[in-house]
Design a protein around this motif. Structure first.
Motif, PDB file in Angstrom:
ATOM      1  N   ARG A 197       0.837  -1.203   0.000  1.00 45.55           N
ATOM      2  CA  ARG A 197       0.000   0.000   0.000  1.00 45.55           C
ATOM      3  C   ARG A 197       0.868   1.247   0.000  1.00 45.55           C
ATOM      4  NH1 ARG A 197      -1.669   3.814   3.451  1.00 45.55           N
ATOM      5  NH2 ARG A 197      -3.831   4.590   3.341  1.00 45.55           N
ATOM      6  N   VAL A 207      -1.353  -3.823  -9.297  1.00 43.06           N
ATOM      7  CA  VAL A 207      -2.246  -2.695  -9.568  1.00 43.06           C
ATOM      8  C   VAL A 207      -2.154  -2.322 -11.044  1.00 43.06           C
ATOM      9  CG1 VAL A 207      -2.799  -0.289  -9.052  1.00 43.06           C
ATOM     10  CG2 VAL A 207      -1.975  -1.800  -7.228  1.00 43.06           C
ATOM     11  N   PHE A 225       2.533   1.877  -3.348  1.00 54.44           N
ATOM     12  CA  PHE A 225       1.573   2.409  -4.315  1.00 54.44           C
ATOM     13  C   PHE A 225       1.280   3.878  -4.034  1.00 54.44           C
ATOM     14  CE2 PHE A 225      -2.775   3.701  -5.232  1.00 54.44           C
ATOM     15  CZ  PHE A 225      -2.765   3.575  -6.620  1.00 54.44           C
ATOM     16  N   LEU A 232      -6.831  -0.659  -1.981  1.00 55.21           N
ATOM     17  CA  LEU A 232      -5.712  -1.584  -1.804  1.00 55.21           C
ATOM     18  C   LEU A 232      -5.707  -2.182  -0.400  1.00 55.21           C
ATOM     19  CD1 LEU A 232      -4.639  -0.195  -4.463  1.00 55.21           C
ATOM     20  CD2 LEU A 232      -2.356  -0.483  -3.492  1.00 55.21           C
ATOM     21  N   THR A 233      -5.944  -1.338   0.592  1.00 56.09           N
ATOM     22  CA  THR A 233      -5.931  -1.811   1.976  1.00 56.09           C
ATOM     23  C   THR A 233      -6.987  -2.887   2.190  1.00 56.09           C
ATOM     24  OG1 THR A 233      -5.116   0.306   2.806  1.00 56.09           O
ATOM     25  CG2 THR A 233      -6.259  -1.109   4.379  1.00 56.09           C
ATOM     26  N   VAL A 283      -7.209  -3.866  -8.955  1.00 56.16           N
ATOM     27  CA  VAL A 283      -6.304  -4.420  -7.951  1.00 56.16           C
ATOM     28  C   VAL A 283      -6.501  -5.925  -7.903  1.00 56.16           C
ATOM     29  CG1 VAL A 283      -5.558  -4.363  -5.547  1.00 56.16           C
ATOM     30  CG2 VAL A 283      -6.506  -2.300  -6.607  1.00 56.16           C
ATOM     31  N   ARG A 333       1.143  -7.711  -0.517  1.00 53.03           N
ATOM     32  CA  ARG A 333       1.427  -7.086  -1.804  1.00 53.03           C
ATOM     33  C   ARG A 333       0.321  -7.397  -2.801  1.00 53.03           C
ATOM     34  NH1 ARG A 333       6.717  -5.585  -1.151  1.00 53.03           N
ATOM     35  NH2 ARG A 333       6.854  -4.820  -3.279  1.00 53.03           N
ATOM     36  N   VAL A 334       0.098  -6.461  -3.718  1.00 57.84           N
ATOM     37  CA  VAL A 334      -0.925  -6.635  -4.745  1.00 57.84           C
ATOM     38  C   VAL A 334      -0.379  -6.164  -6.091  1.00 57.84           C
ATOM     39  CG1 VAL A 334      -2.925  -6.399  -3.221  1.00 57.84           C
ATOM     40  CG2 VAL A 334      -1.868  -4.349  -4.209  1.00 57.84           C
TER      41      VAL A 334
END
Length: 271
Positions: free
Chosen positions: A69, A113, A72, A99-100, A258, A110-111
């Motif tokens: 987060r 995006v 990003f 995102l959170t 996301v 982690r993601v």
């Protein structure tokens, strides 16, 4: 025009009241998506729409392959450095909140995006989003202005075999249409392919007679199930996925997507 589904009971879709409703995914495997409204419109959203539609805020298609987060947020502040602070600040906060929620729901740090401003095209027909093997399966999409994501009621889908047959044919036609357009040919096979694409999009063959294409409410973030890529093209239950597409036309939009990051991924970068 696809109807807004705000007041429609749709199997597999929960119209939540707060972001906490996203937690229902863990307890209800029949859920394919949760719509979480933002509440009343705010001035910064109107300002954002004016900037995007007017071409004064442009974000090329960008992929951040694996970010926290905070990573990003740092990237977004830089990318929006030339936007008015009254828009950029609330926008970054809002995207970070999406995102959170994904990170908290999937219990991963982690993601991936994807972010862009772009007018709708026929590039993205009905599909399901996939993730690498053994990844978590909850992601999110938010359309900040303009026409929102379209989707279908799972009960209206004849079956995943019918859906994947539609998807395979559409992908072949889409490649033909793009190939001819890129070559600058007129009246060639790509022209016929485009006509077929339009026909397929108007009356998807995988839907039951009388089914309608629905549209996400304009103020909602959608949290939805992705599919392990190893199961793509297989006859899995319809409830395992959210079948959706981008709108086919309209003004430029800002879209945030996301998804779970691959377990081993490259450093953040543009894609």
């Amino acid at each position: 025009m696809a109807p807004d589904s705000r007041n429609t009971a749709v199997a597999g879709v929960l119209h939540g009241a707060t972001a906490d409703d996203v937690a229902r995914f863990a307890d209800d495997p029949s859920l394919s998506a949760v719509f979480v409204p933002d509440g009343r419109p705010e001035a910064w959203l109107r300002g954002l729409a004016e900037l995007v539609v007017g071409g004064r805020l442009v974000i090329p298609r960008t992929t951040l392959a694996s970010v926290t987060r905070d990573e990003f947020t740092d990237w977004a502040h830089t990318a929006l450095a030339h936007a008015p602070a009254a828009v950029a600040g609330p926008l970054v906060d809002d995207m970070a909140a999406v995102l959170t929620r994904v990170v908290d729901t999937t219990r991963t740090g982690r993601v991936m995006v994807r972010l862009f401003t772009e007018a709708p095209t026929r590039r993205c027909g009905f599909h399901v989003d996939t993730v690498p093997p053994q990844s978590t399966t909850i992601g999110a999409v938010r359309v900040y202005n303009g026409p929102t994501t379209e989707y279908v009621d799972g009960k209206d889908v004849l079956g995943m075999g019918e859906f994947y047959a539609h998807l395979a044919r559409r992908e072949r036609l889409s490649r033909r249409a793009r190939s001819t357009a890129g070559a600058g040919e007129a009246g060639g096979p790509g022209e016929g392919a485009l006509d077929e694409l339009c026909s397929m999009d108007e009356k998807p063959s995988f839907l039951r007679p009388g089914a309608v294409v629905r549209r996400v409410p304009s103020d909602a973030t959608v949290f939805f199930r992705h599919l392990d890529v190893r199961r793509h093209w297989s006859p899995h239950p319809v409830a395992d996925v959210w079948i959706h597409r981008s709108p086919m036309h309209g003004p430029a939009r800002l879209v945030l997507n996301v998804s779970p990051a691959p377990r081993v991924a490259a450093s953040p970068g543009r894609g």
